[in-house]
Design a protein around this motif. Structure first.
Motif, PDB file in Angstrom:
ATOM      1  N   ILE A 197      -7.258  65.226 -69.368  1.00 40.94           N
ATOM      2  CA  ILE A 197      -8.173  65.847 -70.325  1.00 40.94           C
ATOM      3  C   ILE A 197      -7.500  65.822 -71.695  1.00 40.94           C
ATOM      4  O   ILE A 197      -6.306  66.124 -71.819  1.00 40.94           O
ATOM      5  CB  ILE A 197      -8.479  67.318 -69.921  1.00 40.94           C
ATOM      6  CG1 ILE A 197      -9.356  67.356 -68.664  1.00 40.94           C
ATOM      7  CG2 ILE A 197      -9.153  68.075 -71.069  1.00 40.94           C
ATOM      8  CD1 ILE A 197      -9.678  68.753 -68.147  1.00 40.94           C
ATOM      9  N   ILE A 198      -8.272  65.458 -72.711  1.00 39.39           N
ATOM     10  CA  ILE A 198      -7.817  65.654 -74.094  1.00 39.39           C
ATOM     11  C   ILE A 198      -8.480  66.950 -74.558  1.00 39.39           C
ATOM     12  O   ILE A 198      -9.710  67.069 -74.518  1.00 39.39           O
ATOM     13  CB  ILE A 198      -8.200  64.469 -74.993  1.00 39.39           C
ATOM     14  CG1 ILE A 198      -7.563  63.187 -74.470  1.00 39.39           C
ATOM     15  CG2 ILE A 198      -7.774  64.736 -76.436  1.00 39.39           C
ATOM     16  CD1 ILE A 198      -8.011  61.923 -75.200  1.00 39.39           C
ATOM     17  N   ASN A 199      -7.663  67.891 -74.945  1.00 40.57           N
ATOM     18  CA  ASN A 199      -8.159  69.241 -75.244  1.00 40.57           C
ATOM     19  C   ASN A 199      -8.928  69.242 -76.570  1.00 40.57           C
ATOM     20  O   ASN A 199      -8.332  69.061 -77.633  1.00 40.57           O
ATOM     21  CB  ASN A 199      -6.946  70.179 -75.318  1.00 40.57           C
ATOM     22  CG  ASN A 199      -7.312  71.605 -75.618  1.00 40.57           C
ATOM     23  OD1 ASN A 199      -8.482  71.937 -75.754  1.00 40.57           O
ATOM     24  ND2 ASN A 199      -6.293  72.450 -75.723  1.00 40.57           N
ATOM     25  N   PRO A 200     -10.236  69.485 -76.540  1.00 41.66           N
ATOM     26  CA  PRO A 200     -11.010  69.444 -77.787  1.00 41.66           C
ATOM     27  C   PRO A 200     -10.719  70.630 -78.698  1.00 41.66           C
ATOM     28  O   PRO A 200     -11.010  70.580 -79.889  1.00 41.66           O
ATOM     29  CB  PRO A 200     -12.468  69.499 -77.295  1.00 41.66           C
ATOM     30  CG  PRO A 200     -12.420  70.148 -75.955  1.00 41.66           C
ATOM     31  CD  PRO A 200     -11.072  69.821 -75.359  1.00 41.66           C
ATOM     32  N   SER A 246       0.189  69.685 -81.400  1.00 42.93           N
ATOM     33  CA  SER A 246      -0.828  70.715 -81.212  1.00 42.93           C
ATOM     34  C   SER A 246      -0.828  71.221 -79.777  1.00 42.93           C
ATOM     35  O   SER A 246      -0.389  70.533 -78.852  1.00 42.93           O
ATOM     36  CB  SER A 246      -2.193  70.256 -81.732  1.00 42.93           C
ATOM     37  OG  SER A 246      -2.878  69.489 -80.834  1.00 42.93           O
ATOM     38  N   VAL A 247      -1.308  72.444 -79.608  1.00 32.90           N
ATOM     39  CA  VAL A 247      -1.134  73.201 -78.362  1.00 32.90           C
ATOM     40  C   VAL A 247      -1.940  72.576 -77.213  1.00 32.90           C
ATOM     41  O   VAL A 247      -3.143  72.349 -77.355  1.00 32.90           O
ATOM     42  CB  VAL A 247      -1.576  74.670 -78.574  1.00 32.90           C
ATOM     43  CG1 VAL A 247      -1.496  75.464 -77.273  1.00 32.90           C
ATOM     44  CG2 VAL A 247      -0.732  75.318 -79.654  1.00 32.90           C
ATOM     45  N   ASP A 248      -1.251  72.315 -76.112  1.00 32.07           N
ATOM     46  CA  ASP A 248      -1.912  71.735 -74.924  1.00 32.07           C
ATOM     47  C   ASP A 248      -2.859  70.604 -75.320  1.00 32.07           C
ATOM     48  O   ASP A 248      -4.014  70.541 -74.878  1.00 32.07           O
ATOM     49  CB  ASP A 248      -2.683  72.817 -74.132  1.00 32.07           C
ATOM     50  CG  ASP A 248      -1.777  73.906 -73.580  1.00 32.07           C
ATOM     51  OD1 ASP A 248      -0.726  73.571 -73.015  1.00 32.07           O
ATOM     52  OD2 ASP A 248      -2.136  75.092 -73.718  1.00 32.07           O
ATOM     53  N   LYS A 249      -2.352  69.686 -76.134  1.00 30.76           N
ATOM     54  CA  LYS A 249      -3.207  68.617 -76.670  1.00 30.76           C
ATOM     55  C   LYS A 249      -3.721  67.710 -75.562  1.00 30.76           C
ATOM     56  O   LYS A 249      -4.864  67.280 -75.577  1.00 30.76           O
ATOM     57  CB  LYS A 249      -2.376  67.812 -77.673  1.00 30.76           C
ATOM     58  CG  LYS A 249      -3.157  66.793 -78.459  1.00 30.76           C
ATOM     59  CD  LYS A 249      -2.257  66.222 -79.552  1.00 30.76           C
ATOM     60  CE  LYS A 249      -3.040  65.416 -80.548  1.00 30.76           C
ATOM     61  NZ  LYS A 249      -2.157  64.917 -81.624  1.00 30.76           N
ATOM     62  N   HIS A 250      -2.831  67.426 -74.628  1.00 30.79           N
ATOM     63  CA  HIS A 250      -3.197  66.578 -73.486  1.00 30.79           C
ATOM     64  C   HIS A 250      -2.841  67.299 -72.194  1.00 30.79           C
ATOM     65  O   HIS A 250      -1.812  67.988 -72.130  1.00 30.79           O
ATOM     66  CB  HIS A 250      -2.409  65.272 -73.494  1.00 30.79           C
ATOM     67  CG  HIS A 250      -2.706  64.388 -74.648  1.00 30.79           C
ATOM     68  ND1 HIS A 250      -3.738  63.468 -74.644  1.00 30.79           N
ATOM     69  CD2 HIS A 250      -2.112  64.282 -75.857  1.00 30.79           C
ATOM     70  CE1 HIS A 250      -3.760  62.821 -75.789  1.00 30.79           C
ATOM     71  NE2 HIS A 250      -2.786  63.298 -76.552  1.00 30.79           N
ATOM     72  N   LEU A 251      -3.667  67.084 -71.180  1.00 28.97           N
ATOM     73  CA  LEU A 251      -3.342  67.559 -69.834  1.00 28.97           C
ATOM     74  C   LEU A 251      -3.501  66.377 -68.889  1.00 28.97           C
ATOM     75  O   LEU A 251      -4.390  65.531 -69.089  1.00 28.97           O
ATOM     76  CB  LEU A 251      -4.285  68.670 -69.374  1.00 28.97           C
ATOM     77  CG  LEU A 251      -4.326  69.962 -70.202  1.00 28.97           C
ATOM     78  CD1 LEU A 251      -5.386  69.873 -71.282  1.00 28.97           C
ATOM     79  CD2 LEU A 251      -4.614  71.164 -69.314  1.00 28.97           C
ATOM     80  N   ALA A 252      -2.658  66.340 -67.864  1.00 29.77           N
ATOM     81  CA  ALA A 252      -2.797  65.290 -66.849  1.00 29.77           C
ATOM     82  C   ALA A 252      -2.379  65.854 -65.497  1.00 29.77           C
ATOM     83  O   ALA A 252      -1.535  66.753 -65.417  1.00 29.77           O
ATOM     84  CB  ALA A 252      -1.941  64.074 -67.192  1.00 29.77           C
TER      85      ALA A 252
END
Ligand SMILES: C[S@@+](CC[C@H](N)C(=O)[O-])C[C@H]1O[C@@H](n2cnc3c(N)ncnc32)[C@H](O)[C@@H]1O
Length: 202
Positions: A176-179, A191-197
């Motif tokens: 997920i790319i954090n919008p 930036s905070v939690d920019k990407h999740l995998a």
């Protein structure tokens, strides 16, 4: 020891993390009577309430173990969360934070075989040999159906961590790319939690 006041927390970051983690885990995390999560390099574990809530949605009881190399942050995590979770709906979650190296996970028998290894704002590019060990040992520690979840501050750091985990045999099963990622001013592109995998062990 100087404690960082909890009022500095950005609740909107935690709200985004909760939404994104729920979406990321949903297709892969089955309901179980008991779930265990290992939060590796957890710092002061600000996201512990979010993790406890997500685990309680999927299990009757859960255990959340955090570890970090920094003792001051671990002290804060223990003093905050052991009390705080008792006052919330997540009373069936036990928590424990220990000062320990993530690249020495295999030395800690009490960690057992968690269902989820979580690494928020993993720091792979800062010390690739150490973080390769952290990733490798977290994967080794997981139970056979276990899931490993990372979040990252930076695009490049995220790419490098995915490559490292893939080279260790992990299989990426979601991202997920954090919008709503909040930009931080201390470094360009951070930036905070920019990407999740999310990864499966094999
Ligand atoms: C970018 S911070 C993220 C902290 C926390 N997960 C968060 O999102 O706020 C990286 C963390 O890795 C920890 N760390 C660095 N090397 C470590 C090691 N070898 N074992 C355990 N923790 C380590 C640091 O102390 C720090 O808390």
């Amino acid at each position: 020891m100087a404690h960082t006041p909890f009022t500095e927390l950005h609740q909107e970051d935690l709200a985004s993390l909760e939404t994104n983690l729920r979406d990321l885990l949903a297709p892969h995390l089955s309901k179980k009577d008991h779930l265990s999560l290992l939060n590796v390099a957890c710092g002061r574990g600000d996201e512990t309430g979010v993790l406890a809530k997500l685990l309680s949605e999927k299990s009757k009881s859960s255990h959340l173990q955090g570890l970090d190399i920094r003792a001051a942050e671990i002290d804060q995590a223990n003093s905050r969360w052991k009390d705080e979770l008792q006052k919330t709906k997540e009373q069936n979650t036990s928590v424990d934070f220990i000062t320990h190296r993530g690249d020495r996970l295999l030395d800690l028998a009490e960690i057992g075989t968690p269902d989820i290894a979580f690494l928020r704002h993993q720091n792979y590019w800062n010390d690739k040999p150490v973080w390769t060990q952290i990733f490798d040992q977290a994967l080794e520690r997981l139970n056979d159906d276990g899931l490993l979840v990372i979040t990252s501050y930076f695009d490049k750091e995220h790419e490098l961590a995915i490559e490292a985990l893939t080279n260790l045999g992990a299989v990426q099963v979601g991202s997920i790319i954090n919008p709503n990622s909040r930009a931080l001013s201390d470094a360009p592109g951070k930036s905070v939690d920019k990407h999740l995998a999310i990864f499966q062990k094999k």
